[in-house]
Design an enzyme around this catalytic site. Sequence first.
Site, short mmCIF file in Angstrom:
data_model
loop_
_atom_site.label_atom_id
_atom_site.label_comp_id
_atom_site.label_asym_id
_atom_site.label_seq_id
_atom_site.Cartn_x
_atom_site.Cartn_y
_atom_site.Cartn_z
N GLU A 240 -34.29 104.19 71.18
CA GLU A 240 -34.44 105.62 70.91
C GLU A 240 -34.25 106.36 72.23
O GLU A 240 -35.02 106.13 73.17
CB GLU A 240 -35.82 105.96 70.33
N GLU B 296 -42.93 101.47 67.97
CA GLU B 296 -43.91 102.20 68.80
C GLU B 296 -45.35 101.84 68.44
O GLU B 296 -46.18 102.72 68.17
CB GLU B 296 -43.68 103.71 68.68
#
Length: 499
Positions: free
Chosen positions: A291, A172
């Site tokens: 995720e 991320e």
Amino acid sequence: MRASVKVGKNQILDTIDKRIYGSFIEHLGRAVYEGIYEPSHPTANEEGFRQDVLDVINELNVPLIRYPGGNFVSGYNWEDGIGPKEDRPKRLDLAWKSVETNEVGLQEFMKWAKSANTDVNMAVNLGTRGVDAARNIVEYCNHPGGTYWSDLRKANGAKEPYNIKTWCLGNEMDGPWQIGAKSADEYGRLAAESAKVMKWVDDSIELVLCGSSGSKMPTFGEWEYTVLEHAYDHVDFLSLHLYWENFDNDLPNFLAKSREMDHFIKDVVSICDAVKAKKGSDKKINLSFDEWNVWYHSKDADAKRQPWDIAPPLLEDIYNFEDALLVGLGIITLLNNADRVKIACLAQLVNVIAPIMTIKDGEVWKQPTFYPFMQASNFGRGKVLTVQSDSPTYDSKDFKEVPFVESTVILNEESQEVVVFAVNRSEKDRLSFDVQLNDFEGLSIIEATELAGYDIKLTTDTNHESMEIKNNESFNVNNNLVSGEIKPLSWNMIRLSYK
Ligand code: AHR
């Protein structure tokens, strides 16, 4: 009401990469400490890992586990997790405002993964670190011997290389919350150079480039395009992350949120292919949905926590039946995109937004989300068929024409089985469900099961046995037509054998 799917044996979308049933363990909260690792627990093995937790993980049949983060990895020195435990430093983990003891690291996790019968999807730190640490960890893990890092692995007890195949290039990196967050150009260049040398160390590895942290990020789309322009030739997958919430307690809209996952996948595929076209490349970039889950129940409690505890209870969402249905819909969505989604990791596996929970010194128990994942991972192997489906639809707050029934059909040629997974989103209607399986001979039902009939807010935290998969006796086969009824708000699996 009636819903149907029609499919032929040769209408193959693609082979399912088993890594689509991956999961995730981060150094976060009680995932590692008090989760998989608790040396004082009565079931702990000689490494300090809980055998009762391993047994339940083995029931889930997880082929790949992403490790060690997540946000944690962006401040992590992998070298802290090797060598004698007494020499390891305690450090501040700035991602989760906790203290990391480093009692468990790469060295222990790789042993644990063997007992869990799983491969590891190793993430490298591209937040505070870069090319040098990335090439060294590949050498430590995968080089056979005769060099500094590979010999150190041997000295630490692992004679054979770990041969880790799947690696994540950071986590991320577009998120302002990330330690060492970067612009798309900064990250794209760093990821490209790290990827290049990691593959120089071992050219058999596969690399996942960070996409946006979510499709709602202000730079979504532009980020994907830019990082791919930099790193296209060196990487194999682009990542996607998605978490669902139901703060407004709107069930029809909540259950429709798997549509968002489907749109997200299709949008990212378009961007990958646009960069491919621009570059005139022959190479296809596939997706790693590394995720995904429901995550919101624990957010208020977590906001109130004081920092710097060791293994504080964080992100301990207690899931209910409606969450299990949406996880089931997520699995169906991933499978119906199996031509491009090759890796997916349910985030996470133990204690942290997890299907498996542990009690210190006590039991391990299963959350409602355990059940659809367990059935899909065990029986959803083989090839996904492209179905023609028909279902009545509804409109919700954010989604239009949502089919009540969402399904996927899997062909397992090895075991000569056809497996159908289906969710009925309708709150009140039991639906007739017809599955027309053309070109199959000698079809017969092995089992038809359901997770159904529960209050949507039912959890399993107080009574661990309050939810279970039951048989659905309504299904029968007439030549190539399989028909039965699926209950309102239900997850269903129908397994058939053929000749
Ligand atoms: O899975 C929990 C966290 O969610 C991960 O650490 C991070 O990557 C994401 O924001």
